[in-house]
Design an enzyme around this catalytic site. Structure first.
Site, PDB file in Angstrom:
ATOM      1  N   SER A  13       0.826  -1.214   0.000  1.00 38.19           N
ATOM      2  CA  SER A  13       0.000   0.000   0.000  1.00 38.19           C
ATOM      3  C   SER A  13       0.855   1.257   0.000  1.00 38.19           C
ATOM      4  CB  SER A  13      -0.912   0.013   1.230  1.00 38.19           C
ATOM      5  OG  SER A  13      -0.128  -0.006   2.415  1.00 38.19           O
ATOM      6  N   SER A 130      14.646  -7.832   4.732  1.00 34.54           N
ATOM      7  CA  SER A 130      15.230  -7.723   6.066  1.00 34.54           C
ATOM      8  C   SER A 130      15.607  -6.260   6.269  1.00 34.54           C
ATOM      9  CB  SER A 130      16.432  -8.675   6.151  1.00 34.54           C
ATOM     10  OG  SER A 130      17.083  -8.564   7.383  1.00 34.54           O
ATOM     11  N   LYS A 148      14.475  -8.887  12.765  1.00 37.84           N
ATOM     12  CA  LYS A 148      15.160  -8.981  11.461  1.00 37.84           C
ATOM     13  C   LYS A 148      16.352  -9.947  11.551  1.00 37.84           C
ATOM     14  CE  LYS A 148      12.538  -6.100   9.073  1.00 37.84           C
ATOM     15  NZ  LYS A 148      11.685  -6.547   7.954  1.00 37.84           N
TER      16      LYS A 148
HETATM   17  N1  LIG Z   1      12.052   2.355   5.435  1.00 34.36           N
HETATM   18  C1  LIG Z   1      13.198   1.917   5.929  1.00 34.36           C
HETATM   19  O1  LIG Z   1      14.094   2.712   6.326  1.00 34.36           O
HETATM   20  C2  LIG Z   1      13.462   0.434   5.987  1.00 34.36           C
HETATM   21  C3  LIG Z   1      14.794   0.013   6.162  1.00 34.36           C
HETATM   22  C4  LIG Z   1      15.064  -1.341   6.216  1.00 34.36           C
HETATM   23  C5  LIG Z   1      14.041  -2.259   6.086  1.00 34.36           C
HETATM   24  N2  LIG Z   1      12.751  -1.841   5.925  1.00 34.36           N
HETATM   25  C6  LIG Z   1      11.715  -2.869   5.817  1.00 34.36           C
HETATM   26  O2  LIG Z   1      10.988  -2.671   4.623  1.00 34.36           O
HETATM   27  C7  LIG Z   1       9.663  -3.206   4.751  1.00 34.36           C
HETATM   28  C8  LIG Z   1       8.653  -2.190   4.231  1.00 34.36           C
HETATM   29  O3  LIG Z   1       8.704  -1.036   5.038  1.00 34.36           O
HETATM   30  P1  LIG Z   1       8.440   0.451   4.481  1.00 34.36           P
HETATM   31  O4  LIG Z   1       9.654   1.237   4.768  1.00 34.36           O
HETATM   32  O5  LIG Z   1       7.913   0.438   3.103  1.00 34.36           O
HETATM   33  O6  LIG Z   1       7.302   0.900   5.538  1.00 34.36           O
HETATM   34  P2  LIG Z   1       5.825   1.495   5.343  1.00 34.36           P
HETATM   35  O7  LIG Z   1       5.842   2.612   4.364  1.00 34.36           O
HETATM   36  O8  LIG Z   1       5.350   1.780   6.734  1.00 34.36           O
HETATM   37  O9  LIG Z   1       4.993   0.258   4.726  1.00 34.36           O
HETATM   38  C9  LIG Z   1       4.741  -0.888   5.487  1.00 34.36           C
HETATM   39  C10 LIG Z   1       3.831  -1.843   4.728  1.00 34.36           C
HETATM   40  O10 LIG Z   1       3.648  -3.013   5.551  1.00 34.36           O
HETATM   41  C11 LIG Z   1       2.270  -3.331   5.595  1.00 34.36           C
HETATM   42  N3  LIG Z   1       1.935  -4.011   6.872  1.00 34.36           N
HETATM   43  C12 LIG Z   1       2.258  -3.615   8.135  1.00 34.36           C
HETATM   44  N4  LIG Z   1       1.750  -4.505   9.024  1.00 34.36           N
HETATM   45  C13 LIG Z   1       1.117  -5.463   8.314  1.00 34.36           C
HETATM   46  C14 LIG Z   1       0.403  -6.649   8.643  1.00 34.36           C
HETATM   47  N5  LIG Z   1       0.204  -7.051   9.923  1.00 34.36           N
HETATM   48  N6  LIG Z   1      -0.101  -7.423   7.645  1.00 34.36           N
HETATM   49  C15 LIG Z   1       0.049  -7.046   6.357  1.00 34.36           C
HETATM   50  N7  LIG Z   1       0.705  -5.935   5.965  1.00 34.36           N
HETATM   51  C16 LIG Z   1       1.225  -5.159   6.940  1.00 34.36           C
HETATM   52  C17 LIG Z   1       1.538  -2.001   5.424  1.00 34.36           C
HETATM   53  O11 LIG Z   1       0.288  -2.268   4.811  1.00 34.36           O
HETATM   54  P3  LIG Z   1      -1.165  -1.753   5.344  1.00 34.36           P
HETATM   55  O12 LIG Z   1      -0.927  -0.784   6.467  1.00 34.36           O
HETATM   56  O13 LIG Z   1      -1.790  -1.121   4.148  1.00 34.36           O
HETATM   57  O14 LIG Z   1      -1.843  -3.012   5.761  1.00 34.36           O
HETATM   58  C18 LIG Z   1       2.470  -1.258   4.457  1.00 34.36           C
HETATM   59  O15 LIG Z   1       2.108  -1.515   3.120  1.00 34.36           O
HETATM   60  C19 LIG Z   1       9.512  -3.570   6.235  1.00 34.36           C
HETATM   61  O16 LIG Z   1       9.668  -4.969   6.394  1.00 34.36           O
HETATM   62  C20 LIG Z   1      10.660  -2.824   6.907  1.00 34.36           C
HETATM   63  O17 LIG Z   1      11.086  -3.480   8.074  1.00 34.36           O
HETATM   64  C21 LIG Z   1      12.444  -0.507   5.870  1.00 34.36           C
END
Ligand SMILES: NC(=O)c1ccc[n+]([C@@H]2O[C@H](COP(=O)([O-])OP(=O)(O)OC[C@H]3O[C@@H](n4cnc5c(N)ncnc54)[C@H](OP(=O)(O)O)[C@@H]3O)[C@@H](O)[C@H]2O)c1
Length: 280
Positions: A13, A130, A148
């Site tokens: 999303s 991760s 992670k």
């Molecule tokens: N951004 C960073 O700096 C960063 C760095 C390293 C790793 N990551 C990893 O990248 C991944 C994506 O994060 P992002 O940065 O894109 O964050 P984000 O913008 O907050 O997006 C998170 C996504 O996860 C979904 N989600 C959360 N809880 C859920 C659940 N219980 N069931 C199904 N979907 C769920 C949300 O969907 P809905 O709310 O629409 O359900 C949303 O689409 C994560 O695993 C995060 O740990 C992020």
């Protein structure tokens, strides 16, 4: 049967998941993204399904929706996740369980539902998103880092186990990335005052962090690269800086690495225990 390869991207999303879904749809993949509130989105060129990775029935319905329509799943991108902004001591047991329930058990639910399909096909890519936090734990997110790190051990083991079925398991390890991740991170329900000064100091760095954050497209293009590689490696970082951070951890002596983390996060060196003077 359709010539297009089919991918299921969890958490599409916003942020990294949405960027990945859009990039792959543009590459002519049949893309199914997911959200807990799918009706709020109307993606162009790909489909949004309902999914909560903490719910067995929801996982099963989501995977069935894809197989009933297409009959196969060529790739699964386990991206859904969130951060818990609690210093390690602060987090309640419920907060820790919830963090693992989404970031770790949620991935396992998805793998258990999709692997029988990939084993039957004799092929498939599973990409687990991760983080550099899966390699290096930094405050104030010990339990996020733990979830992670767990995902790292899980993926490394599964990779050995399912290679015989033609299934490739890969870890993508982003560093700071532009998304709603930090806005969506959960604050502790029971903050401890003793950590307030450090909380404020780290909080003060957030603007600097946002400026340094890589675009979500850096992760999406890495996922695309993995999916287009028949025999991908276990681990991929997404930017040169992330590659350097991941490798410095192996090259540098532990003391130097810890000094660098303390410097970046404004942490004090270890204090001598209060009772140590009494023994001198
Ligand atoms: N951004 C960073 O700096 C960063 C760095 C390293 C790793 N990551 C990893 O990248 C991944 C994506 O994060 P992002 O940065 O894109 O964050 P984000 O913008 O907050 O997006 C998170 C996504 O996860 C979904 N989600 C959360 N809880 C859920 C659940 N219980 N069931 C199904 N979907 C769920 C949300 O969907 P809905 O709310 O629409 O359900 C949303 O689409 C994560 O695993 C995060 O740990 C992020």
């Amino acid at each position: 049967m359709s010539e297009r390869r089919t991918v299921l991207v969890t958490g599409a999303s916003k942020g990294i998941g949405r960027e990945t879904a859009e990039l792959l749809a543009g590459d002519n993949w049949e893309v199914f993204g997911t959200s807990r509130t799918p009706d709020d989105y109307a993606p162009d060129g790909w489909e949004m399904l309902g999914l909560d990775v903490t719910d067995d029935a929801s996982v099963s319905e989501c995977v069935s929706a894809v197989t009933e329509r297409i009959g196969r799943i060529d790739a699964l991108v386990n991206n859904a996740g969130y951060g818990l902004n609690a210093f390690t001591e602060e987090a309640t047991v419920e907060e820790v369980c919830a963090q693992f329930e989404t970031n770790y058990v949620g991935v396992h639910r998805m793998c258990r539902a999709v692997l029988p399909i990939m084993r039957r096909q004799g092929s498939g890519h599973i990409v687990n998103i991760s983080s550099l936090s899966g390699l290096i734990g930094t405050p104030p997110s010990g339990h996020y880092a733990a979830s992670k790190h767990a995902l790292e051990g899980y993926s490394q083991t599964m990779r050995f186990e399912v290679a015989q079925f033609g299934v490739r398991v890969v870890l993508v390890e982003p560093g700071f990335t532009q998304s709603e991740f930090r806005a969506n991170a959960v604050d502790p329900a029971e903050p401890i005052e003793a950590y307030d000064e450090l909380r404020e100091r780290i909080g003060g760095m957030s603007e600097h962090v946002e400026q340094r954050a890589a675009p979500a497209s850096a992760v999406a293009t890495t996922v695309r690269r993995v999916l287009n590689t028949p025999h991908p490696r276990l681990r991929y970082t997404c930017t040169r800086m992330d590659w350097l951070a991941a490798h410095m951890r192996c090259w540098l002596p532990q003391g130097v690495m810890h000094w660098m983390v303390r410097k970046v996060f404004g942490l004090q060196a270890a204090k001598r225990p209060a009772h140590s003077d009494a023994h001198e």
